[in-house]
Design an enzyme around this catalytic site. Structure first.
Site, PDB file in Angstrom:
ATOM      1  N   HIS A 172     -10.706 -22.602  -6.150  1.00  0.00           N
ATOM      2  CA  HIS A 172      -9.398 -22.690  -5.193  1.00  0.00           C
ATOM      3  C   HIS A 172      -8.185 -23.609  -5.362  1.00  0.00           C
ATOM      4  O   HIS A 172      -7.184 -23.281  -5.757  1.00  0.00           O
ATOM      5  CB  HIS A 172      -9.884 -22.398  -4.347  1.00  0.00           C
ATOM      6  CG  HIS A 172     -10.045 -20.663  -3.632  1.00  0.00           C
ATOM      7  ND1 HIS A 172     -10.708 -20.727  -1.974  1.00  0.00           N
ATOM      8  CD2 HIS A 172      -9.452 -20.154  -3.791  1.00  0.00           C
ATOM      9  CE1 HIS A 172     -10.789 -19.484  -1.789  1.00  0.00           C
ATOM     10  NE2 HIS A 172      -9.894 -18.858  -2.659  1.00  0.00           N
TER      11      HIS A 172
ATOM     12  N   GLU B 260      18.225  10.729   0.118  1.00  0.00           N
ATOM     13  CA  GLU B 260      17.306  11.434  -1.737  1.00  0.00           C
ATOM     14  C   GLU B 260      17.024  12.661  -0.610  1.00  0.00           C
ATOM     15  O   GLU B 260      16.098  13.181  -1.440  1.00  0.00           O
ATOM     16  CB  GLU B 260      15.710  10.807  -0.718  1.00  0.00           C
ATOM     17  CG  GLU B 260      15.118  10.861   0.973  1.00  0.00           C
ATOM     18  CD  GLU B 260      13.969   9.698   0.451  1.00  0.00           C
ATOM     19  OE1 GLU B 260      13.379   9.476  -0.149  1.00  0.00           O
ATOM     20  OE2 GLU B 260      13.417   9.821   2.244  1.00  0.00           O
TER      21      GLU B 260
ATOM     22  N   ASP C 189      12.844  10.143  -4.697  1.00  0.00           N
ATOM     23  CA  ASP C 189      12.850  11.754  -3.845  1.00  0.00           C
ATOM     24  C   ASP C 189      14.146  12.624  -4.546  1.00  0.00           C
ATOM     25  O   ASP C 189      13.835  14.427  -4.311  1.00  0.00           O
ATOM     26  CB  ASP C 189      13.112  12.140  -2.547  1.00  0.00           C
ATOM     27  CG  ASP C 189      11.018  11.407  -2.001  1.00  0.00           C
ATOM     28  OD1 ASP C 189      10.211  12.169  -2.606  1.00  0.00           O
ATOM     29  OD2 ASP C 189      11.038  10.880  -1.870  1.00  0.00           O
TER      30      ASP C 189
ATOM     31  N   CYS D 180      17.053   2.220  -3.287  1.00  0.00           N
ATOM     32  CA  CYS D 180      16.182   1.401  -3.228  1.00  0.00           C
ATOM     33  C   CYS D 180      15.115   2.055  -3.753  1.00  0.00           C
ATOM     34  O   CYS D 180      13.674   2.047  -4.427  1.00  0.00           O
ATOM     35  CB  CYS D 180      15.607   0.991  -1.848  1.00  0.00           C
ATOM     36  SG  CYS D 180      15.598   2.601  -0.553  1.00  0.00           S
TER      37      CYS D 180
HETATM   38  C1  PEP Z   1      12.510   7.054  -2.848  1.00  0.00           C
HETATM   39  O1  PEP Z   1      12.089   8.079  -2.519  1.00  0.00           O
HETATM   40  O2  PEP Z   1      13.209   6.495  -3.594  1.00  0.00           O
HETATM   41  C2  PEP Z   1      12.088   5.739  -2.310  1.00  0.00           C
HETATM   42  C3  PEP Z   1      12.560   4.553  -2.144  1.00  0.00           C
HETATM   43  O3  PEP Z   1      10.980   6.408  -1.333  1.00  0.00           O
HETATM   44  P1  PEP Z   1      10.691   6.514  -1.793  1.00  0.00           P
HETATM   45  O4  PEP Z   1       9.185   6.406  -3.526  1.00  0.00           O
HETATM   46  O5  PEP Z   1       9.184   5.815  -0.663  1.00  0.00           O
HETATM   47  O6  PEP Z   1       9.207   8.422  -1.130  1.00  0.00           O
HETATM   48 MG    MG Z   2      11.301   8.523  -0.517  1.00  0.00          MG
END
Ligand code: PEP
Ligand code: MG
Length: 870
Positions: free
Chosen positions: A494, A736, A760, A807
């Site tokens: 550690h 999405e 998605d 995202c």
């Molecule tokens: C996506 O669908 O782009 C997203 C960010 O959500 P997940 O990957 O958690 O479905």
């Molecule tokens: Mg998604």
């Protein structure tokens, strides 16, 4: 994709194997377990009709066919009988597998998850037992039944040395072609040093604590299986097909091992990127499964070179030169005293343990602030050791049994525990002996009436010691310590982990150095190579000092650039945020330069446990993430389960098409109690920090209105209870589902922000399952169809005056950054390691050029054409 039916005499056994294989493949492979018979008095047996029903059910979900794996005896007969009853067309796609039940099922399932055919999965299962035979053969002395297995894979140093010139001129493709079903032959083939068709080679060091054990190996195989390229993993003179779980397992890749991955074939570039990302993500393992191994093997033997320098384990990179501060570790002298009042001694012991734990708590907070979760975790271990009670119980037994004093009893208990750890086989566990002594010594000092131990530096120095405890390292004055050298310890101690996370150059295991270094003597060290110069000449000192200056400047620059905002050349500041899965990730995100959290996938809080976290636990988790982000915005997405993210204890519906079923908000609206507790936790946490709420899988205006009404009711309920609730919580939705893009104008007028989930959106737009390797080429977020949808959503957001971020994974691809800016995105959120490069890409971009690029990309005929443009 193929499916698997597991047949056993015992229902429990069949279900256990199903659970194991399901965990390895994260539910990607259709599987069913059958076992036992309908006789309460004698339930062990197999029923052909149950096997028949399971095969039919799996065949309905697996167009590639069904592999039936059985245990023994009548299980085979039942399966054969079931085949007789099957419809001819189904029977043609069913294969009975001769492999052993557990190993065979796991191997076949992992292979199936890569999109393998029935024959490929069957062949993989057939060699499954070889892994175990090879692993145990050197220990038991049992020779493997197959020829090549006579070379012990787990002891590569015993294998004949292979130089580049004596390596056979065999490419990995040849090896696979000459022995298609014999995984062992390929696994044991010497690694060629250059490959005629090699497109790329990755050199990796494995930081996973247990090496590439079952789970990370399964993730590697699953990722490799998504590509058409030939992918080989090389360790020493052995190589393995990275698409074969058995071959990967046979390489026995351990923590700290250096391996190479060679990739050749049509989609080599994409495969390399995916494998590099997977390695960065530690093959899907969590922080606590990682040891942050140094760039070279962890336990380099100490050696003295001709110029008098000592080489040992490079434990933390960096350079240092300066006077040595020699530290002599010392525990208080304890001599045994008799006591007439054992109860008072026990009270004193408990008080000392409590005081020590409070001090450890403070150190943990300090370490968390200074070096993130890795450093802080060490003190969590110390707290667990003291809180565990084992040492206390031993000491109390001695106090009451022998009527001796608390300090003596405790010192004996600590010594016994440390000795027990030190005798373990596993190097990592052995290193925990130092932790026991460290936190045990803390209690002892309190009992002996001594203050804190620790190393007091009076000026800048390189600390030299026989051994250092984590507390020693954490307690060092960061402004004065230039480096660390110890005589003992490995890279897994550690103290070494802390040194790395604090950025202090360190060389560990430099045996005998104390005999050659006096207090105040000027020494130099190179933490990258593990070299300590005990008497450096002036020229060497100057050289190391110059290297230190350059190293420090580079570190400052990287940090500053990572943390600095990303502004395009024409002046648009683009917030770059992080995607996280648990509160502990937030500190890492911040350190990586995240200006906020753009996606907190809360489903991770619900996974790997027996029941859902309650409202209070969730509230604390959300607030912890926000606090770690130090006031920056945190977008928390409500539960997105269903699809490929089932949660066992939630008794989810069995659906023929789970991605098109009760997923995300659809699932939550159908489980109002679950949804309610999450929203209560979110609204309470949002009263105390900049937390924003995001809903996944919104496909329809009525759905958005439904969740907003639900949120309003929960808010009223909390207000009615007199709870603090945020005045107004920014609320947004994931874009999405293609229908959400079509209705984006209507949705935009009802929420505060959009965040585009390309993972998605791509699968739904192209009707290509994001987890199905067979359609992976089609499921491409750079497809112009997807880009057009993104552009449309951005335009609707701009018209309504709301923010639009992304995202999905595409946001973290720096090659795509100019394109995304051109499409109109104003915020980007990604995994922390991608932040620095995406920020650089933003800084290099000019929006005029970006828009022109986006227009061309949307007009391109294919994803490949878009890639050309990028
Ligand atoms: C996506 O669908 O782009 C997203 C960010 O959500 P997940 O990957 O958690 O479905
Ligand atoms: Mg998604």
């Amino acid at each position: 994709m193929i499916g698997i039916v597991i047949v056993s005499h015992s229902r429990k056994l069949a279900e256990g194997v199903l659970e194991l294989a399901g965990q390895m493949t994260r539910g990607a492979v259709p599987m069913e377990a059958v076992g036992g018979i309908d006789d309460p008095d004698n339930p062990i047996g197999t029923d052909p009709m149950q096997v028949l029903a399971a095969i039919e059910s799996v065949a309905g979900q697996a167009e590639g066919g069904v592999l039936v794996v059985m245990d023994l005896g009548s299980a085979l007969m039942s399966a054969e009988t079931a085949l007789d009853f099957l419809d001819e067309a189904v029977r043609a796609k069913v294969r009975l597998c001769a492999a052993p039940l557990v190993e065979g099922t796991v191997a076949a399932a992992v292979q199936a998850a890569t999109g393998a055919s029935l024959g490929e999965a069957d062949a993989e299962a057939a060699t499954a037992l070889e892994v175990k035979i090879h692993q145990l053969a050197p220990v038991t002395g049992t020779a493997s039944p197959t020829g090549p297995a006579s070379v012990p894979v787990s002891a590569p140093t015993d294998a004949p040395a292979t130089t580049p010139t004596d390596a056979p001129a065999t490419t990995p493709t040849d090896a696979a072609a000459t022995a298609p079903t014999d995984g062992m032959s390929a696994a044991l083939a010497p690694a060629p040093t250059s490959l005629p068709h090699e497109a790329a080679r990755l050199e990796l060091v494995i930081a996973n604590k247990l090496g590439l054990h079952a789970r990370p190996a399964a993730n590697l195989v699953a990722t490799a299986g998504k590509f058409r390229a030939d992918i080989r993993l090389h360790k020493g003179d052995k190589s393995a097909n990275a698409k074969s779980i058995n071959q990967v397992a046979l390489l026995a890749v351990k923590n700290g091992d250096a391996v190479a991955v060679t990739v050749s074939g049509p989609d080599a570039a994409e495969a390399v990127a995916a494998l590099a990302a997977l390695h960065k993500d530690h093959f899907g393992e969590r922080d606590e499964d990682i040891l942050a191994a140094p760039a070279t093997a962890p336990e380099t033997p100490c050696a003295t070179t001709g110029d008098g320098a000592i080489t040992a384990t490079p434990a933390s990179g960096g350079y240092a030169v300066g006077p040595a501060a020699v530290h002599e570790a010392r525990l208080p002298e304890v001599s045994r005293r008799d006591t007439a009042d054992p109860e008072a001694e026990i009270r004193a012991l408990d008080q000392a343990i409590a005081t020590a734990r409070a001090a450890i708590g403070a150190l943990r907070q300090e370490a968390e602030r200074a070096s993130g979760p890795a450093g802080a975790g060490i003190f969590t271990v110390h707290d667990l050791i003291l809180g565990d009670g084992a040492m206390r119980e031993a000491a109390v037994a001695r106090i009451t049994g022998e009527h001796c004093d608390a300090a003596y009893a405790w010192s004996q208990a600590v010594a016994a525990m440390a000795t027990a750890y030190a005798g373990l086989d596993d190097a990592y566990m052995r290193a925990r002996a130092a932790d026991v002594s460290d936190c045990g010594g803390r209690v002892l000092r309190i009992l002996a009436g001594e203050g804190e131990g620790g190393i007091r530096l009076t000026g800048e120095a390189v600390v030299v010691a026989h051994d250092l405890t984590p507390s020693d390292v954490a307690g060092l004055d960061a402004g004065l310590v230039r480096g660390l050298v110890t005589e003992v310890g490995g890279a897994t101690s550690h103290a070494a982990i802390l040194a790395r996370s604090l950025g202090i150059p360190a060389v560990i295991g430099a045996a005998g150095c104390l005999g050659r270094i006096a207090d105040g003597q000027v020494i130099a060290l190179d933490g990258f190579t593990g070299t300590v110069w005990t008497a450096p000449e002036a020229a060497l000192r100057a050289d190391i000092a110059a290297k230190r200056t350059a190293w420090q400047a580079a570190g400052r620059e990287a940090k500053a650039r990572g943390a600095a905002p990303a502004v395009t050349r024409d002046g648009l500041a683009v917030p770059v945020w992080a995607n996280i899965g648990q509160p502990a990730d937030a500190a890492k995100a911040l350190a990586g330069g995240a200006e906020g959290v753009g996606l907190f996938r809360t489903e991770f809080l619900f996974q790997d446990r027996d029941r859902a976290p309650d409202e209070q636990e969730q509230y604390e988790a959300y607030l912890a993430a926000a606090k770690a982000m130090e006031g920056r915005p945190v977008i928390i997405r409500t539960l997105d389960i269903g699809g490929d993210k089932p949660i066992k204890y939630l008794d989810m519906p069995r659906e023929a098409n789970p991605f098109l079923g009760q997923r995300g908000v659809r699932f939550c609206l159908a489980r109002p109690e679950l949804f309610r507790s999450q929203l209560r936790a979110l609204l309470r946490a949002a009263a105390e920090a900049d937390i924003r709420i995001m809903y996944p899988m919104i496909a329809d205006v009525a759905e958005l209105e439904g969740v907003l009404a639900f949120q309003a009711r929960v808010r009223q309920e909390l207000a009615g209870e007199g709870r603090a609730v945020a005045g107004r919580v920014k609320t947004g939705i994931m874009i999405e589902v293609p229908s959400a893009v079509a209705m984006a104008d209507k949705l935009a007028s009802r929420c505060d922000f959009f965040s585009i989930g390309t993972n998605d959106l791509t699968q739904y737009a192209l009707a290509a399952d994001r987890g199905n390797a067979a359609v992976a080429t089609l499921c491409d977020s750079l497809h112009p169809a997807v880009l057009r949808l993104i552009g449309q959503a951005c335009r609707a957001a701009a018209a309504a005056g709301i923010a639009v971020g992304m995202c999905g994974e595409l946001a973290g691809d720096s090659r795509a950054t100019p394109l995304l800016l051109g499409l109109g995105l104003t915020e980007l959120s990604m995994s922390a390691p991608a932040i620095a490069t995406v920020k650089e890409a933003v800084r290099a971009a000019d929006r005029g050029a970006c828009r022109a690029l986006a227009a061309k990309a949307m007009d391109a005929p294919s994803a490949a054409a878009v890639r050309q443009l990028l």
